[in-house]
Design a protein around this motif. Structure first.
Motif, PDB file in Angstrom:
ATOM      1  N   GLY A  92       0.816  -1.217   0.000  1.00 49.71           N
ATOM      2  CA  GLY A  92       0.000   0.000   0.000  1.00 49.71           C
ATOM      3  C   GLY A  92       0.845   1.260   0.000  1.00 49.71           C
ATOM      4  N   LYS A  93       0.452   2.193   0.813  1.00 43.29           N
ATOM      5  CA  LYS A  93       1.119   3.505   0.835  1.00 43.29           C
ATOM      6  C   LYS A  93       2.118   3.573   1.986  1.00 43.29           C
ATOM      7  CE  LYS A  93      -1.437   5.783  -2.224  1.00 43.29           C
ATOM      8  NZ  LYS A  93      -0.867   6.458  -3.380  1.00 43.29           N
ATOM      9  N   MET A  94       2.929   4.618   1.933  1.00 41.13           N
ATOM     10  CA  MET A  94       3.836   4.899   3.022  1.00 41.13           C
ATOM     11  C   MET A  94       3.520   6.315   3.500  1.00 41.13           C
ATOM     12  SD  MET A  94       7.933   5.050   2.657  1.00 41.13           S
ATOM     13  CE  MET A  94       8.058   6.679   1.968  1.00 41.13           C
ATOM     14  N   LEU A  95       3.499   6.500   4.804  1.00 40.53           N
ATOM     15  CA  LEU A  95       3.311   7.851   5.337  1.00 40.53           C
ATOM     16  C   LEU A  95       4.516   8.194   6.179  1.00 40.53           C
ATOM     17  CD1 LEU A  95       0.236   6.648   5.063  1.00 40.53           C
ATOM     18  CD2 LEU A  95      -0.305   8.742   6.281  1.00 40.53           C
ATOM     19  N   PHE A  96       4.970   9.432   6.077  1.00 41.78           N
ATOM     20  CA  PHE A  96       6.062   9.784   6.977  1.00 41.78           C
ATOM     21  C   PHE A  96       5.895  11.180   7.567  1.00 41.78           C
ATOM     22  CE2 PHE A  96       7.577  10.730   2.745  1.00 41.78           C
ATOM     23  CZ  PHE A  96       8.267  11.925   2.867  1.00 41.78           C
ATOM     24  N   THR A  97       6.470  11.342   8.767  1.00 42.27           N
ATOM     25  CA  THR A  97       6.387  12.616   9.471  1.00 42.27           C
ATOM     26  C   THR A  97       7.486  13.517   8.922  1.00 42.27           C
ATOM     27  OG1 THR A  97       8.015  11.994  11.113  1.00 42.27           O
ATOM     28  CG2 THR A  97       5.742  11.395  11.596  1.00 42.27           C
ATOM     29  N   LYS A  98       7.464  14.772   9.315  1.00 37.72           N
ATOM     30  CA  LYS A  98       8.512  15.697   8.839  1.00 37.72           C
ATOM     31  C   LYS A  98       9.875  15.339   9.429  1.00 37.72           C
ATOM     32  CE  LYS A  98       5.963  19.133   6.684  1.00 37.72           C
ATOM     33  NZ  LYS A  98       5.159  20.329   6.726  1.00 37.72           N
ATOM     34  N   ASP A  99       9.902  14.514  10.482  1.00 40.06           N
ATOM     35  CA  ASP A  99      11.196  14.030  11.012  1.00 40.06           C
ATOM     36  C   ASP A  99      11.603  12.722  10.344  1.00 40.06           C
ATOM     37  OD1 ASP A  99      11.059  16.062  12.922  1.00 40.06           O
ATOM     38  OD2 ASP A  99       9.772  14.811  14.175  1.00 40.06           O
ATOM     39  N   TYR A 100      10.918  12.371   9.285  1.00 41.94           N
ATOM     40  CA  TYR A 100      11.220  11.173   8.485  1.00 41.94           C
ATOM     41  C   TYR A 100      11.007   9.884   9.264  1.00 41.94           C
ATOM     42  CZ  TYR A 100      13.029   8.861   4.348  1.00 41.94           C
ATOM     43  OH  TYR A 100      13.133   8.095   3.220  1.00 41.94           O
ATOM     44  N   GLU A 101      10.009   9.867  10.101  1.00 43.50           N
ATOM     45  CA  GLU A 101       9.605   8.599  10.730  1.00 43.50           C
ATOM     46  C   GLU A 101       8.605   7.951   9.775  1.00 43.50           C
ATOM     47  OE1 GLU A 101       7.925   7.184  15.030  1.00 43.50           O
ATOM     48  OE2 GLU A 101       8.641   9.227  14.846  1.00 43.50           O
ATOM     49  N   LYS A 102       8.903   6.706   9.364  1.00 43.66           N
ATOM     50  CA  LYS A 102       8.074   6.083   8.320  1.00 43.66           C
ATOM     51  C   LYS A 102       7.030   5.134   8.881  1.00 43.66           C
ATOM     52  CE  LYS A 102      11.787   5.404   4.974  1.00 43.66           C
ATOM     53  NZ  LYS A 102      12.468   4.370   4.188  1.00 43.66           N
ATOM     54  N   PHE A 103       5.873   5.126   8.246  1.00 43.93           N
ATOM     55  CA  PHE A 103       4.816   4.166   8.600  1.00 43.93           C
ATOM     56  C   PHE A 103       4.282   3.560   7.305  1.00 43.93           C
ATOM     57  CE2 PHE A 103       4.920   7.407  11.871  1.00 43.93           C
ATOM     58  CZ  PHE A 103       4.952   6.651  13.035  1.00 43.93           C
ATOM     59  N   PHE A 104       4.137   2.259   7.284  1.00 38.23           N
ATOM     60  CA  PHE A 104       3.585   1.592   6.100  1.00 38.23           C
ATOM     61  C   PHE A 104       2.136   1.222   6.375  1.00 38.23           C
ATOM     62  CE2 PHE A 104       8.056   1.314   5.601  1.00 38.23           C
ATOM     63  CZ  PHE A 104       8.264   1.365   4.237  1.00 38.23           C
ATOM     64  N   VAL A 105       1.313   1.340   5.362  1.00 39.78           N
ATOM     65  CA  VAL A 105      -0.118   1.107   5.535  1.00 39.78           C
ATOM     66  C   VAL A 105      -0.563   0.018   4.577  1.00 39.78           C
ATOM     67  CG1 VAL A 105      -2.377   2.204   5.541  1.00 39.78           C
ATOM     68  CG2 VAL A 105      -0.341   3.573   5.866  1.00 39.78           C
ATOM     69  N   ASN A 106      -1.326  -0.927   5.086  1.00 39.59           N
ATOM     70  CA  ASN A 106      -1.822  -1.998   4.228  1.00 39.59           C
ATOM     71  C   ASN A 106      -3.279  -2.288   4.559  1.00 39.59           C
ATOM     72  OD1 ASN A 106      -1.085  -3.450   2.074  1.00 39.59           O
ATOM     73  ND2 ASN A 106       0.395  -4.757   3.159  1.00 39.59           N
ATOM     74  N   ASP A 107      -4.187  -1.669   3.842  1.00 40.17           N
ATOM     75  CA  ASP A 107      -5.635  -1.952   3.939  1.00 40.17           C
ATOM     76  C   ASP A 107      -6.267  -1.666   5.298  1.00 40.17           C
ATOM     77  OD1 ASP A 107      -5.393  -2.897   1.377  1.00 40.17           O
ATOM     78  OD2 ASP A 107      -5.078  -4.975   2.023  1.00 40.17           O
ATOM     79  N   LYS A 108      -5.525  -1.113   6.238  1.00 40.10           N
ATOM     80  CA  LYS A 108      -6.126  -0.848   7.556  1.00 40.10           C
ATOM     81  C   LYS A 108      -5.864   0.597   7.963  1.00 40.10           C
ATOM     82  CE  LYS A 108      -5.373  -5.405   9.599  1.00 40.10           C
ATOM     83  NZ  LYS A 108      -4.006  -5.869   9.541  1.00 40.10           N
ATOM     84  N   ASP A 109      -6.706   1.105   8.870  1.00 41.33           N
ATOM     85  CA  ASP A 109      -6.447   2.439   9.423  1.00 41.33           C
ATOM     86  C   ASP A 109      -5.043   2.448  10.021  1.00 41.33           C
ATOM     87  OD1 ASP A 109      -9.088   2.870   8.830  1.00 41.33           O
ATOM     88  OD2 ASP A 109      -9.801   2.766  10.908  1.00 41.33           O
ATOM     89  N   LEU A 110      -4.382   3.614   9.933  1.00 41.11           N
ATOM     90  CA  LEU A 110      -3.043   3.724  10.516  1.00 41.11           C
ATOM     91  C   LEU A 110      -3.156   4.252  11.948  1.00 41.11           C
ATOM     92  CD1 LEU A 110       0.112   3.795  10.140  1.00 41.11           C
ATOM     93  CD2 LEU A 110      -0.177   6.208   9.568  1.00 41.11           C
ATOM     94  N   HIS A 111      -2.674   3.466  12.896  1.00 40.64           N
ATOM     95  CA  HIS A 111      -2.664   3.902  14.300  1.00 40.64           C
ATOM     96  C   HIS A 111      -1.225   4.120  14.736  1.00 40.64           C
ATOM     97  CE1 HIS A 111      -6.901   3.328  15.401  1.00 40.64           C
ATOM     98  NE2 HIS A 111      -6.871   2.468  14.406  1.00 40.64           N
ATOM     99  N   THR A 112      -0.899   5.321  15.203  1.00 37.41           N
ATOM    100  CA  THR A 112       0.472   5.616  15.638  1.00 37.41           C
ATOM    101  C   THR A 112       0.420   6.351  16.971  1.00 37.41           C
ATOM    102  OG1 THR A 112       0.619   7.866  14.758  1.00 37.41           O
ATOM    103  CG2 THR A 112       1.026   6.074  13.194  1.00 37.41           C
ATOM    104  N   LYS A 113       1.611   6.596  17.509  1.00 43.01           N
ATOM    105  CA  LYS A 113       1.656   7.376  18.764  1.00 43.01           C
ATOM    106  C   LYS A 113       1.218   8.827  18.521  1.00 43.01           C
ATOM    107  CE  LYS A 113       6.537   8.120  18.029  1.00 43.01           C
ATOM    108  NZ  LYS A 113       7.839   7.594  18.205  1.00 43.01           N
ATOM    109  N   TYR A 114       1.155   9.219  17.246  1.00 43.00           N
ATOM    110  CA  TYR A 114       0.717  10.582  16.908  1.00 43.00           C
ATOM    111  C   TYR A 114      -0.775  10.649  16.611  1.00 43.00           C
ATOM    112  CZ  TYR A 114       5.744  10.876  16.094  1.00 43.00           C
ATOM    113  OH  TYR A 114       7.102  10.817  16.241  1.00 43.00           O
TER     114      TYR A 114
END
Ligand code: SAH
Length: 241
Positions: free
Chosen positions: A2-24
């Motif tokens: 799927g997609k990749m999301l990253f913060t402005k500090d370049y912390e990366k999160f990968f997403v695959n068919d599910k809502d993205l849950h992070t500490k943010y």
């Protein structure tokens, strides 16, 4: 993938068919699916996340690890010294986690990799699928028993006793082909180079160690980081005449 999301500090999160849950906070999958490359989304806690399609390098950083992998700095010199490219046919052993062979498959015509352990082979299969590589063949096989194929441009070895493979490699390599051995310890390098002495068709080009020192860059605090990776392995390059 799927997609990749990253913060402005370049912390990366990968997403695959599910809502993205992070500490943010979280972002709903519908919003991620609607986003275009480069769009900024906000989590429910108002943290900005930028959406991108992951590249090979992004996916590669997420592969599963079983055996200790060859690090990227070392993959780099293997490629540049041997010139592996779109016409190259490569043999690799042991596959381990598949890190080296998968990177080589990304740029080569074809890669065959041998792994003697079924449990590691399963991890390699997963990584090949995850990276969507179609030009790589994994064999559950002990390379000390011999090499089935011939006419390789390059053979890469990352196993305990690379010297045992020397006579097999002579038969399996093209003239002008490269044999590359990655070993963490000096006695392994010594025994490998010693085994070449009796083989007239192989020349030892060089043995190198690559040290990568990252720098920090925080306003005027610009300097090498205190910690670095001290040692990974020695890489020995040999050429078949
Ligand atoms: N280069 C790999 C890591 C290899 S770790 C990577 O980047 O991911 C070493 C691997 O070699 C282990 O998985 C081990 O099971 C395998 N191995 C050791 N001797 C072998 C042999 N004779 N034939 C095939 N595989 C072997």
């Amino acid at each position: 993938m799927g997609k990749m999301l990253f913060t402005k500090d370049y912390e990366k999160f990968f997403v695959n068919d599910k809502d993205l849950h992070t500490k943010y906070g979280y972002i709903k999958i519908e919003d991620i699916n609607k986003a275009k490359d480069g769009d900024t989304l906000l989590t429910n806690l108002n943290k900005e996340m930028i959406v991108l399609d992951p590249t090979f390098a992004d996916l590669y950083s997420k592969i599963k690890r079983g055996a200790q992998i060859v690090s990227r700095k070392d993959v780099g010199i293997i490629i540049t010294e041997t010139g592996i490219g779109k016409d190259s046919v490569v043999l690799d052993a042991g596959a381990g986690s598949g890190a080296l062979c998968c990177f080589l498959a990304h740029i080569a015509k074809k890669v065959i990799t041998y792994e003697k352990r079924e449990d590691f082979a399963q991890i390699v299969e997963k990584n090949i699928k995850f990276l969507n590589l179609k030009n790589i063949t994994l064999k559950v096989k002990d390379i000390y028993d011999g090499i089935d194929e011939t006419e390789f441009d390059v053979i890469t070895l990352d196993l305990d006793k690379p010297w045992v493979v020397v006579p097999h490699a002579i038969k399996a390599l093209k003239s002008g082909g490269f044999l590359v051995s990655y070993s963490p310890t000096v006695p392994q390098v010594m025994d490998f180079i010693n085994a070449l002495k009796t083989e007239k068709s192989l020349i030892h080009i060089k043995t190198v160690e690559i040290l990568e020192r990252e720098w920090e860059y925080i306003e005027r605090k610009v300097r090498p980081m205190t910690r670095m990776m001290g040692h990974t392995g020695f890489i020995t390059f040999v050429r078949r005449l």
